[in-house]
Structure formats: structure tokens, C-alpha cells
Enzyme design. Sequence first.
Site, PDB file in Angstrom:
ATOM      1  N   MET A  18      -0.915   5.215   1.887  1.00  0.00           N
ATOM      2  CA  MET A  18       0.288   5.378   1.071  1.00  0.00           C
ATOM      3  C   MET A  18      -0.022   6.260  -0.122  1.00  0.00           C
ATOM      4  O   MET A  18      -0.968   5.990  -0.864  1.00  0.00           O
ATOM      5  CB  MET A  18       0.818   4.012   0.602  1.00  0.00           C
ATOM      6  CG  MET A  18       1.366   3.132   1.718  1.00  0.00           C
ATOM      7  SD  MET A  18       1.870   1.508   1.125  1.00  0.00           S
ATOM      8  CE  MET A  18       0.253   0.710   0.985  1.00  0.00           C
ATOM      9  N   CYS A 101       5.066  10.812   7.824  1.00  0.00           N
ATOM     10  CA  CYS A 101       5.650  10.829   6.477  1.00  0.00           C
ATOM     11  C   CYS A 101       7.065  11.388   6.542  1.00  0.00           C
ATOM     12  O   CYS A 101       7.276  12.514   7.007  1.00  0.00           O
ATOM     13  CB  CYS A 101       4.802  11.662   5.533  1.00  0.00           C
ATOM     14  SG  CYS A 101       5.518  11.758   3.858  1.00  0.00           S
ATOM     15  N   GLY A 204       5.107  -1.725  10.004  1.00  0.00           N
ATOM     16  CA  GLY A 204       6.494  -1.781   9.568  1.00  0.00           C
ATOM     17  C   GLY A 204       6.984  -3.181   9.288  1.00  0.00           C
ATOM     18  O   GLY A 204       7.065  -4.009  10.192  1.00  0.00           O
ATOM     19  N   ASP A 205       7.284  -3.457   8.020  1.00  0.00           N
ATOM     20  CA  ASP A 205       7.908  -4.718   7.598  1.00  0.00           C
ATOM     21  C   ASP A 205       7.037  -5.953   7.803  1.00  0.00           C
ATOM     22  O   ASP A 205       7.562  -7.057   7.974  1.00  0.00           O
ATOM     23  CB  ASP A 205       9.252  -4.939   8.313  1.00  0.00           C
ATOM     24  CG  ASP A 205      10.307  -3.922   7.919  1.00  0.00           C
ATOM     25  OD1 ASP A 205      10.070  -3.171   6.956  1.00  0.00           O
ATOM     26  OD2 ASP A 205      11.358  -3.868   8.592  1.00  0.00           O
TER      27      ASP A 205
END
Length: 328
Positions: A18, A101, A204-205
Site C-alpha cells: 500500500m 492499482c 479484499g475486505d
Amino acid sequence: MKIGNIEFKEYPLFLAPMEDVTDPAFRLLCKRFGADMVYSEFISADALIRSIESSAKKLTIYDQERPVAIQLYGREPEPIRDAAIIAEEANPDIIDLNFGCPVKKVAGKGGGAGLLRDIPKMLEIIKAVVKAVKKPVTVKTRLGWDDNNKIITTLAEQIQDCGAQALAIHGRTRAQMYTGSADWTLIGEVKNNPRITIPIIGNGDVTTPERAKECFDQYGVDAVMIGRGSIGQPWIFKEIKEYLATGEKSKKENFRFYLDILKEQVNNNIEMLDEIRGIHHTRRHLAASPILKGLSNFKQTRIKILRTESRDELFEILDNVEKEYNLI
């Protein structure tokens, strides 16, 4: 599970790359709390081959954080190949290629997830990097460009055929950015494709131990990658590990325990950078940390946290939060 010669234990957890988040100080904390592999912030291939200092500094890695991947992004095969050769000199364990990205300044210029609209070029990039370096090459991407172009089930085989040794999939399209919910069903389809032999990493999540277990159990992924769910709480890896091992959630520590970890992150970043840049790198972790969420009338205090450039002032604000809200 193995990536190249790197062997991982059952249920590995990876820290997602990130920008402005996964600096060495944060990576080292996540590693200490159980992350099985960590990734650098993504690095522009074009900037790296032009010897831009800020990009070159992102190649800094420490033995304590291994295995560690350096992630690169770009839009043309030759610059990414040349950047991969430079990155390999920093001796990471893995070279990772970013095709996921979604931000406009990257994807809109044909890099990152933008390459989901030019698959031949994406595959050319992978082949060029695999040929140029000795380290394992891995890929991170998304389901596709938008809901009408969810191509990951076919793309995964092509990526494997180009020599990538693992594939991380974020369960959103580029059009979704970070909105809506991550769809893990296609990640599961890729993993359960008998023609896929490389490790599949789901992303993801994943923000709770329960969700991490669901992702392993329901979709069969080889590893789970945690991104935004780790910001402001590097201890999430420990909580998930304990839940996967015992089926029970670990006992919460007191406020001071977690606050001291975040202060340590601030101190480490200051030591590695300088006071102003170290605080800049850590403020968003503090503002986003779950230990500070849900506090009444906290908006102005959060603004102060995001504006301060002094360690003493920052720590005074945090200590006053503990006193004001009687947090134990």
C-alpha cells in the site's frame, strides 16, 4: 505452500502493498505480529531507472522482515524489466508486479490496473521480468476492468504461463476502486481451476479473524492478503493467527498496550526518516486506528493528530485521549 524456494506454513497471511502505508517501520511491526510475508510500497519503474531518490529509498529492506517482496509498477516492458534488475540488487525475496492499482494517476496512464485493458502488453511485461531476474516473480491484479470485463479466470492461466510463480487477486474491478464489496467467488474459481498450479492469494475486505477463516475455508486460497484492515492495527495478524489456530477470538488488551505499539511505530519511523517525515508516515495509521474509533466528539482531536508535526505534541494528544475518555 511455496513461492519459488520460499515455504510457508498453513494459512499464511500476507501484508498487502500500500502506497504511503507499507514502509519498513510498519512492515516490521506486522511481521512481529505474525505476517508471513510483507510487501514494499509500490515503486514506479520509470522513477527507479531515473534514480529518483524517493523511489530508490523504497528499496530499503531489513532481514527481520523476510520474506519481503518489492513491488513495481509501470506501463512498458523495458522500463519495468530494467527496474526489476535494479530492485533485485536490493536482495528482496520476491519481485512483485502491480497490475491492480486503480487510482487515476496510475491506471489512467496505462499502469497498474490500466494494463487490464491491454492484456498482451501485461503478459509481455511479465515475460520480460521473469527472463531478466533470478528472484521469483509474482503478480497482483484485480478481477478485470469493470463488471463487463471480469477476465480473471482466463487471465490467471495466461499469467501462470508467462512464468509468474504466484498470483494475488483483489476481489474488485478497477471501476469499483475500493467501493462496494470484494467478490471472492471468482478468486475461488481461479483457485479451483485444475489447470492452475501456482499459489493463489486472495485479497479484499479481510478485516476480522472470522472473515479470514471464511476465505480460507470457502474459497480454498493458498494465502490471505490483508490491506486496509491492517492500517492502524498491525496486531490484526496476531488476532487472526490465534483464531485460525484455536477457533476462539483472542482476549483484547488494554488501551495502553495498543497505544504503545502505535507510538513505537511513530518512533521507528522518526528514527528511519526524520521527525516530520516519520510523523507524516504514521499519522494516518493513528487517525484510522480502531482503538480511537467510536469516541464521542473526537473529530477535532483527530484533526489535531493529522496536523501535528512534533512527536512531543502528538504523544501529548494521544495521552490526553487516554485520560479524557478514561480508557483502560
